[in-house]
Design a protein around this motif. Structure first.
Motif, mmCIF file in Angstrom:
data_model
loop_
_atom_site.group_PDB
_atom_site.id
_atom_site.type_symbol
_atom_site.label_atom_id
_atom_site.label_comp_id
_atom_site.label_asym_id
_atom_site.label_seq_id
_atom_site.Cartn_x
_atom_site.Cartn_y
_atom_site.Cartn_z
ATOM 1 N N PRO A 119 -41.779 67.831 -19.903
ATOM 2 C CA PRO A 119 -40.885 67.056 -20.780
ATOM 3 C C PRO A 119 -41.657 66.496 -21.964
ATOM 4 C CG PRO A 119 -40.559 66.454 -18.474
ATOM 5 C CD PRO A 119 -41.768 67.363 -18.529
ATOM 6 N N LYS A 120 -40.960 66.268 -23.063
ATOM 7 C CA LYS A 120 -41.595 65.847 -24.303
ATOM 8 C C LYS A 120 -42.416 64.580 -24.139
ATOM 9 C CE LYS A 120 -40.503 64.814 -29.127
ATOM 10 N NZ LYS A 120 -39.420 64.697 -30.121
ATOM 11 N N HIS A 121 -41.863 63.610 -23.300
ATOM 12 C CA HIS A 121 -42.565 62.340 -23.189
ATOM 13 C C HIS A 121 -43.876 62.470 -22.409
ATOM 14 C CE1 HIS A 121 -40.355 62.503 -19.315
ATOM 15 N NE2 HIS A 121 -41.391 61.851 -18.848
ATOM 16 N N ALA A 122 -44.061 63.626 -21.711
ATOM 17 C CA ALA A 122 -45.252 63.772 -20.881
ATOM 18 C C ALA A 122 -46.307 64.664 -21.496
ATOM 19 C CB ALA A 122 -44.853 64.338 -19.514
ATOM 20 N N ARG A 123 -46.004 65.280 -22.619
ATOM 21 C CA ARG A 123 -46.941 66.246 -23.181
ATOM 22 C C ARG A 123 -48.155 65.548 -23.790
ATOM 23 N NH1 ARG A 123 -42.284 69.728 -26.339
ATOM 24 N NH2 ARG A 123 -41.105 70.274 -24.455
ATOM 25 N N GLY A 124 -49.303 66.095 -23.469
ATOM 26 C CA GLY A 124 -50.530 65.628 -24.091
ATOM 27 C C GLY A 124 -50.998 64.281 -23.615
ATOM 28 N N SER A 125 -50.434 63.774 -22.503
ATOM 29 C CA SER A 125 -50.852 62.460 -22.023
ATOM 30 C C SER A 125 -50.815 62.431 -20.518
ATOM 31 C CB SER A 125 -49.920 61.368 -22.581
ATOM 32 O OG SER A 125 -50.228 60.121 -21.986
ATOM 33 N N ALA A 126 -51.794 61.756 -19.960
ATOM 34 C CA ALA A 126 -51.815 61.564 -18.510
ATOM 35 C C ALA A 126 -51.152 60.259 -18.124
ATOM 36 C CB ALA A 126 -53.258 61.581 -18.001
ATOM 37 N N THR A 127 -50.561 59.565 -19.092
ATOM 38 C CA THR A 127 -49.918 58.293 -18.804
ATOM 39 C C THR A 127 -48.513 58.543 -18.265
ATOM 40 O OG1 THR A 127 -51.147 57.241 -20.584
ATOM 41 C CG2 THR A 127 -49.187 56.095 -19.770
ATOM 42 N N ALA A 128 -48.209 57.968 -17.117
ATOM 43 C CA ALA A 128 -46.901 58.188 -16.497
ATOM 44 C C ALA A 128 -45.852 57.274 -17.115
ATOM 45 C CB ALA A 128 -46.988 57.918 -14.990
ATOM 46 N N SER A 129 -44.635 57.773 -17.188
ATOM 47 C CA SER A 129 -43.519 56.940 -17.613
ATOM 48 C C SER A 129 -43.026 56.136 -16.418
ATOM 49 C CB SER A 129 -42.392 57.814 -18.162
ATOM 50 O OG SER A 129 -41.931 58.683 -17.142
ATOM 51 N N MET A 130 -42.380 54.995 -16.708
ATOM 52 C CA MET A 130 -41.855 54.169 -15.634
ATOM 53 C C MET A 130 -40.604 54.812 -15.056
ATOM 54 S SD MET A 130 -43.855 51.627 -15.156
ATOM 55 C CE MET A 130 -42.881 50.409 -14.282
ATOM 56 N N PRO A 131 -40.532 55.010 -13.737
ATOM 57 C CA PRO A 131 -39.329 55.598 -13.143
ATOM 58 C C PRO A 131 -38.155 54.633 -13.203
ATOM 59 C CG PRO A 131 -40.870 54.912 -11.434
ATOM 60 C CD PRO A 131 -41.573 54.726 -12.740
ATOM 61 N N ASP A 132 -36.976 55.172 -13.039
ATOM 62 C CA ASP A 132 -35.752 54.379 -13.087
ATOM 63 C C ASP A 132 -35.832 53.212 -12.107
ATOM 64 O OD1 ASP A 132 -33.224 53.388 -13.292
ATOM 65 O OD2 ASP A 132 -32.248 55.072 -12.285
ATOM 66 N N ILE A 133 -35.669 52.010 -12.605
ATOM 67 C CA ILE A 133 -35.831 50.814 -11.773
ATOM 68 C C ILE A 133 -34.765 50.716 -10.687
ATOM 69 C CG2 ILE A 133 -34.438 49.299 -13.244
ATOM 70 C CD1 ILE A 133 -36.505 47.093 -12.691
ATOM 71 N N GLY A 134 -33.601 51.328 -10.941
ATOM 72 C CA GLY A 134 -32.522 51.251 -9.967
ATOM 73 C C GLY A 134 -32.859 51.866 -8.620
ATOM 74 N N ARG A 135 -33.806 52.805 -8.602
ATOM 75 C CA ARG A 135 -34.224 53.432 -7.341
ATOM 76 C C ARG A 135 -34.919 52.456 -6.429
ATOM 77 N NH1 ARG A 135 -37.845 58.032 -9.724
ATOM 78 N NH2 ARG A 135 -38.650 57.986 -7.579
ATOM 79 N N TYR A 136 -35.371 51.331 -6.959
ATOM 80 C CA TYR A 136 -36.179 50.389 -6.184
ATOM 81 C C TYR A 136 -35.469 49.055 -5.959
ATOM 82 C CZ TYR A 136 -39.428 53.898 -7.770
ATOM 83 O OH TYR A 136 -40.022 55.110 -8.040
ATOM 84 N N ILE A 137 -34.194 49.014 -6.297
ATOM 85 C CA ILE A 137 -33.395 47.805 -6.078
ATOM 86 C C ILE A 137 -32.322 48.090 -5.045
ATOM 87 C CG2 ILE A 137 -31.711 46.244 -7.143
ATOM 88 C CD1 ILE A 137 -33.321 46.391 -9.702
ATOM 89 N N LYS A 138 -32.242 47.230 -4.045
ATOM 90 C CA LYS A 138 -31.182 47.328 -3.043
ATOM 91 C C LYS A 138 -30.475 45.986 -2.964
ATOM 92 C CE LYS A 138 -30.074 48.447 1.747
ATOM 93 N NZ LYS A 138 -30.580 48.839 3.089
ATOM 94 N N LEU A 139 -29.173 46.013 -3.129
ATOM 95 C CA LEU A 139 -28.402 44.778 -3.068
ATOM 96 C C LEU A 139 -28.300 44.284 -1.627
ATOM 97 C CD1 LEU A 139 -25.463 45.611 -5.506
ATOM 98 C CD2 LEU A 139 -27.556 44.357 -5.993
ATOM 99 N N GLY A 140 -28.288 42.975 -1.464
ATOM 100 C CA GLY A 140 -28.078 42.369 -0.162
ATOM 101 C C GLY A 140 -26.596 42.295 0.159
ATOM 102 N N PRO A 141 -26.236 41.743 1.309
ATOM 103 C CA PRO A 141 -24.813 41.677 1.690
ATOM 104 C C PRO A 141 -23.965 40.912 0.679
ATOM 105 C CG PRO A 141 -26.243 41.157 3.551
ATOM 106 C CD PRO A 141 -27.121 41.212 2.353
#
Length: 337
Positions: A119-141
């Protein structure tokens, strides 16, 4: 093994329907639930252990067809955030580090050669992009109930045994009940280049469903959920908290209500009296009479009677006609060790 009693079905056999379908609500309990629904106020339910406070929430959800109850069991370590959402920052940054390492290895492997498409944002760099934050949020009851309650079909959330919480939690819930919304700061602080172009971010609900929250981090309920809060009366709540709740005290079930509960759970239609106490119905009736006698002097719960009757139906002799240590253990006072 024989099938479990209806109140002990676990795993795939357990659901809110089984938990609430045998509850026998009194006219006053029905009136208070309806008042809480009309006024969009939490219902604070008090009573001795085992009287059916939690079952009331499941019975309402079952009767109105509002899905399974979202249960928040309270402990001394529970906080407002536990009921609203959790954010796994460690997992997110571990994924970032892993992605950066993979790109670094890819750069080394294809240095000076044509390498695969990236992908364009990854070319020429070893720096990772931040993954979608929603994957790491879980709502409580409570957070799930706020976000997925719809007009005419709110979710039922049970805040169970709030009197076990630390002293601050009831006050921490005040503005939440007034505003009907909350903010997730981890989303609100996102830079513009990490916000969704659609203006919303997908997160996981407490029961696994995919829900959407505004990319500004604000979660606002469309309709106030039915919040049922239970307490065993181990402590008093602040007046400001009680003012925001409707209060319902559930009394111990009468003999007639106990008979209805027994019939609903066990299918036993106990007679008012019997001339032959040696019959199975007579022996079951003697257990009910013993329970009512014990309840006058000590705290015993309805499910203790149901446990004894269930074992009796399995052929275990628990009748009061003779000394029985198992019967004594099953019907011992809740304060006894």
């Amino acid at each position: 093994m024989t099938p479990p009693p209806s109140w002990r079905r676990l795993g795939a056999g357990r659901s809110g329907r089984h938990h609430g379908e045998h509850y026998r609500a009194s006219p006053h309990e029905i009136d208070m639930v309806n008042a809480a629904l009309y006024l969009r106020r939490p219902l604070l339910v008090t009573g001795v252990p085992g009287v059916g406070k939690s079952s009331l929430a499941h019975a309402v959800a079952h009767e109105l067809g509002w899905g399974d109850v979202l249960v928040w069991p309270i402990t001394s370590r529970s906080t407002r955030e536990h009921g609203l959402y959790s954010y796994d920052a460690v997992a997110r940054f571990q994924d970032v580090a892993l992605e950066a390492k993979q790109r670094e290895l890819l750069d080394l492997q294809y240095r000076g050669r044509r390498r695969p498409w990236l992908p364009k944002h990854a070319r020429g760099s070893a720096t990772a992009s931040m993954p979608d934050i929603g994957r790491y949020i879980k709502l409580g009851p409570l957070g799930t109930a706020f976000l997925c309650s719809e007009h005419g079909k709110p979710r039922v959330v049970l805040i169970d045994e709030l009197d076990k919480s630390n002293i601050d939690l009831p006050n921490d819930l005040l503005h939440l009940f007034e505003d009907g919304g909350f903010e997730i700061p981890e989303i609100a602080r996102l830079p513009e280049n990490q916000r969704s172009a659609r203006g919303r971010i997908s997160v996981r609900g407490h029961d696994g469903q995919v829900l959407y929250i505004s990319s500004n981090g604000r979660a606002q309920c469309e309709d106030f959920p039915l919040v049922i809060i239970t307490s065993n009366g181990e402590r008093d709540f602040p007046p400001a908290f009680q003012r925001r709740c409707l209060r319902l005290a559930i009394a111990e079930p009468t003999e007639d209500k106990l008979r209805d509960i027994i019939k609903g759970h066990l299918g036993l239609d106990l007679p008012k009296r019997t001339d032959d106490p040696s019959t199975s119905e007579g022996q079951a009736l003697s257990l009910l009479e013993l329970f009512l006698k014990l309840r006058k002097d000590k705290a015993v719960a309805t499910d203790q009677l149901l446990n004894a009757l269930h074992l009796f139906r399995q052929g275990i002799d628990l009748t009061p006609a003779k000394e029985n240590r198992l019967r004594q253990a099953l019907l011992s006072a809740l304060s006894e060790s």
